[in-house]
Design a protein around this motif. Structure first.
Motif, PDB file in Angstrom:
ATOM      1  N   LEU A 231      19.190  21.047  60.494  1.00 14.72           N
ATOM      2  CA  LEU A 231      19.498  19.722  61.030  1.00 14.72           C
ATOM      3  C   LEU A 231      19.059  19.518  62.482  1.00 14.72           C
ATOM      4  N   PRO A 232      19.248  20.475  63.393  1.00 15.65           N
ATOM      5  CA  PRO A 232      18.757  20.256  64.765  1.00 15.65           C
ATOM      6  C   PRO A 232      17.243  20.054  64.828  1.00 15.65           C
ATOM      7  N   LYS A 233      16.501  20.717  63.948  1.00 13.41           N
ATOM      8  CA  LYS A 233      15.050  20.546  63.925  1.00 13.41           C
ATOM      9  C   LYS A 233      14.662  19.144  63.458  1.00 13.41           C
ATOM     10  N   ILE A 234      15.425  18.603  62.509  1.00 13.83           N
ATOM     11  CA  ILE A 234      15.175  17.222  62.080  1.00 13.83           C
ATOM     12  C   ILE A 234      15.450  16.266  63.236  1.00 13.83           C
ATOM     13  N   ALA A 235      16.553  16.492  63.937  1.00 13.98           N
ATOM     14  CA  ALA A 235      16.933  15.618  65.049  1.00 13.98           C
ATOM     15  C   ALA A 235      15.887  15.620  66.155  1.00 13.98           C
ATOM     16  N   GLU A 236      15.255  16.752  66.384  1.00 17.60           N
ATOM     17  CA  GLU A 236      14.261  16.836  67.455  1.00 17.60           C
ATOM     18  C   GLU A 236      12.854  16.495  66.981  1.00 17.60           C
ATOM     19  N   GLY A 237      12.700  16.199  65.686  1.00 18.70           N
ATOM     20  CA  GLY A 237      11.430  15.719  65.155  1.00 18.70           C
ATOM     21  C   GLY A 237      10.417  16.775  64.802  1.00 18.70           C
ATOM     22  N   THR A 238      10.830  18.029  64.645  1.00 18.40           N
ATOM     23  CA  THR A 238       9.890  19.113  64.348  1.00 18.40           C
ATOM     24  C   THR A 238       9.907  19.555  62.890  1.00 18.40           C
ATOM     25  N   LEU A 239      10.762  18.956  62.076  1.00 20.74           N
ATOM     26  CA  LEU A 239      10.859  19.354  60.664  1.00 20.74           C
ATOM     27  C   LEU A 239      10.908  18.116  59.785  1.00 20.74           C
ATOM     28  N   TYR A 240      10.032  18.102  58.768  1.00 19.20           N
ATOM     29  CA  TYR A 240      10.011  17.022  57.773  1.00 19.20           C
ATOM     30  C   TYR A 240      10.521  17.578  56.448  1.00 19.20           C
ATOM     31  N   LEU A 241      11.348  16.778  55.769  1.00 15.62           N
ATOM     32  CA  LEU A 241      11.863  17.159  54.457  1.00 15.62           C
ATOM     33  C   LEU A 241      11.484  16.107  53.422  1.00 15.62           C
ATOM     34  N   ALA A 242      11.514  16.503  52.156  1.00 17.60           N
ATOM     35  CA  ALA A 242      11.330  15.567  51.043  1.00 17.60           C
ATOM     36  C   ALA A 242      12.177  16.049  49.881  1.00 17.60           C
TER      37      ALA A 242
ATOM     38  N   ALA B 276       7.044  11.045  41.880  1.00 21.19           N
ATOM     39  CA  ALA B 276       7.557  10.107  42.881  1.00 21.19           C
ATOM     40  C   ALA B 276       8.305  10.805  44.009  1.00 21.19           C
ATOM     41  N   VAL B 277       7.664  11.838  44.562  1.00 22.50           N
ATOM     42  CA  VAL B 277       8.254  12.556  45.695  1.00 22.50           C
ATOM     43  C   VAL B 277       7.819  11.849  46.976  1.00 22.50           C
ATOM     44  N   LEU B 278       8.740  11.189  47.643  1.00 22.40           N
ATOM     45  CA  LEU B 278       8.405  10.423  48.843  1.00 22.40           C
ATOM     46  C   LEU B 278       7.976  11.370  49.965  1.00 22.40           C
ATOM     47  N   ASP B 279       6.775  11.155  50.501  1.00 20.37           N
ATOM     48  CA  ASP B 279       6.262  11.896  51.658  1.00 20.37           C
ATOM     49  C   ASP B 279       6.236  13.403  51.419  1.00 20.37           C
ATOM     50  N   GLY B 280       6.046  13.813  50.179  1.00 18.30           N
ATOM     51  CA  GLY B 280       6.098  15.234  49.858  1.00 18.30           C
ATOM     52  C   GLY B 280       4.970  16.039  50.463  1.00 18.30           C
ATOM     53  N   ALA B 281       3.773  15.448  50.581  1.00 18.49           N
ATOM     54  CA  ALA B 281       2.627  16.204  51.062  1.00 18.49           C
ATOM     55  C   ALA B 281       2.723  16.546  52.544  1.00 18.49           C
ATOM     56  N   THR B 282       3.502  15.797  53.295  1.00 11.69           N
ATOM     57  CA  THR B 282       3.631  16.063  54.738  1.00 11.69           C
ATOM     58  C   THR B 282       4.914  16.817  55.072  1.00 11.69           C
ATOM     59  N   ALA B 283       5.735  17.124  54.072  1.00 11.49           N
ATOM     60  CA  ALA B 283       7.006  17.808  54.324  1.00 11.49           C
ATOM     61  C   ALA B 283       6.775  19.284  54.594  1.00 11.49           C
ATOM     62  N   ASN B 284       7.504  19.824  55.564  1.00 18.47           N
ATOM     63  CA  ASN B 284       7.473  21.268  55.805  1.00 18.47           C
ATOM     64  C   ASN B 284       8.216  22.028  54.716  1.00 18.47           C
ATOM     65  N   GLN B 285       9.289  21.400  54.214  1.00 23.18           N
ATOM     66  CA  GLN B 285      10.047  21.967  53.109  1.00 23.18           C
ATOM     67  C   GLN B 285      10.402  20.854  52.130  1.00 23.18           C
TER      68      GLN B 285
END
Length: 381
Positions: free
Chosen positions: A111-122, A156-165
């Motif tokens: 969660l802290p990585k999402i908040a700081e903008g360094t981790l994308y999820l899908a 229909a995975v939203l933004d899956g190709a750019t997700a880190n995980q």
């Protein structure tokens, strides 16, 4: 009930409206449409600096502890600008599932990585045979000596190709080999056996389908303690539906404002179109549909943390109603613009496409009318 926004919420609305209007111009949208990412990482970094990525994350995990109302304010502004950044997939859905299911160690790591903008999820949950039934999952996860093995396909995975995980849902096999509880697994991008097929989504943004063939994961890839994850998936999807409703309201309001302005300056037989009483009636009908959609969208946000039955009723009711309102407003806007409404010179077509995409995400109006009817026949346990 007092529905007046607090001072903090008003400031959020003002800053979001201003930022979106200044940043997400028509030129920006044309540039992003040709970008293989489908969004701008530089703008995502600005989202983090503004605190928007931390908005719904709990304070204990580096967030601001905002709720569905704050998310709705932000998403309505995003609708006005046709924002294609992966906010829904990463912040609303991804962070929401980690907060709902994750262990404390997983929350602190993600969660802290999402908040700081360094981790994308899908989230990879939908399957071809499911027909929007969240409980229908054929993908399987089997326990192995060194962790897990995942097999199955997702669409229909939203933004899956750019997700880190990618958070992948699968049925966990029992000791006898039969499928059991629903589990959520953190699959890193590029994992051996993971195949992605990326594509542009209607109205902006990216999506993908994926196949999992004996994808090997460590034991700690399972999100949470092994409890059935279906209630968490239902809760987060209901919140996502409420957020999408707010985005649709922003799009509808923009179409109404644009159409109203156009009918004032477009002249026919020496008079503005807006001087025609029939046109005024159609504009009034559009305004009514926007207000109805805004009201039921707000209701879904207010019920986002209610008991599961009430929350799901509110979410399905909003999705069904807003879908019908959105189609009416979009079609009227295109028609009242005449031939200009279907040209690339105006953004009307882009807003129309985004509303069409909204109607299919997580089920269309017909699906949610049926779901709402079924929920009305149940009582809370």
């Amino acid at each position: 009930m007092d529905l007046t926004l607090s001072d903090e919420q008003r400031l959020l609305r003002e800053s979001a409206d201003r930022f979106v209007a200044e940043t997400f111009t028509a030129d920006h949208r044309k540039k992003t449409a040709n970008d293989p990412l489908g969004f701008s990482p530089a703008i995502w970094k600005q989202f983090a600096e503004l605190g928007w990525l931390a908005l719904p994350i709990g304070e204990a995990n580096g967030g601001l502890g905002g709720g569905a109302i704050e998310i709705g304010i932000l998403m309505e502004a995003f609708g006005r600008g046709l924002v294609s950044e992966p906010y829904l997939s990463t912040v609303v859905i991804g962070a929401g599932l980690v907060a709902e299911c994750g262990t404390e160690a997983q929350k602190q790591a993600i969660l802290p990585k999402i908040a700081e903008g360094t981790l994308y999820l899908a989230l990879a949950h939908s399957e071809r045979a499911a027909r929007f039934d969240l409980a229908h999952v054929d993908a399987t996860a089997k326990k192995a000596a060194d962790g897990w093995r995942l097999n199955g396909s997702k669409i229909a995975v939203l933004d899956g190709a750019t997700a880190n995980q990618i958070i992948v849902s699968a049925r966990v096999a029992n000791a006898n080999g039969a499928s059991g509880k629903l589990g959520l697994f953190l699959v890193p991008a590029g994992a051996p056996g993971l195949t992605l097929r990326d594509y542009a989504r209607l109205g902006g943004g990216r999506g993908c389908s994926l196949d999992l063939t004996n994808v090997a994961l460590p034991a700690d890839a399972l999100l949470g303690d092994g409890s059935d994850a279906l209630p968490a998936v239902e809760a987060v999807v209901d919140r996502a539906v409420a957020a999408l409703g707010a985005e649709a309201v922003g799009i509808m309001q923009t179409l109404l404002d644009t159409t109203l302005e156009y009918t004032k300056i477009r002249k026919q037989f020496g008079r503005p179109l807006s001087a025609n009483q029939v046109i005024r009636h159609r504009l009034a009908d559009m305004a009514m549909q926007v207000d109805e959609a805004r009201s039921i969208s707000l209701r879904a946000a207010l019920m986002a943390d209610a008991d599961p039955l009430q929350r799901s009723r509110a979410a399905s009711g909003a999705k069904a109603k807003i879908g019908k309102c959105a189609r009416f407003v979009a079609e009227q806007s295109v028609q009242l613009h005449g031939a200009m409404g279907v040209t690339e010179e105006l953004d009307i077509g882009s807003y129309f496409k985004r509303l069409l995409a909204f109607d299919t995400l997580f089920g269309g109006s017909a699906h949610h009318y049926r779901r709402h009817a079924a929920l009305n026949g149940r009582t809370q346990a």
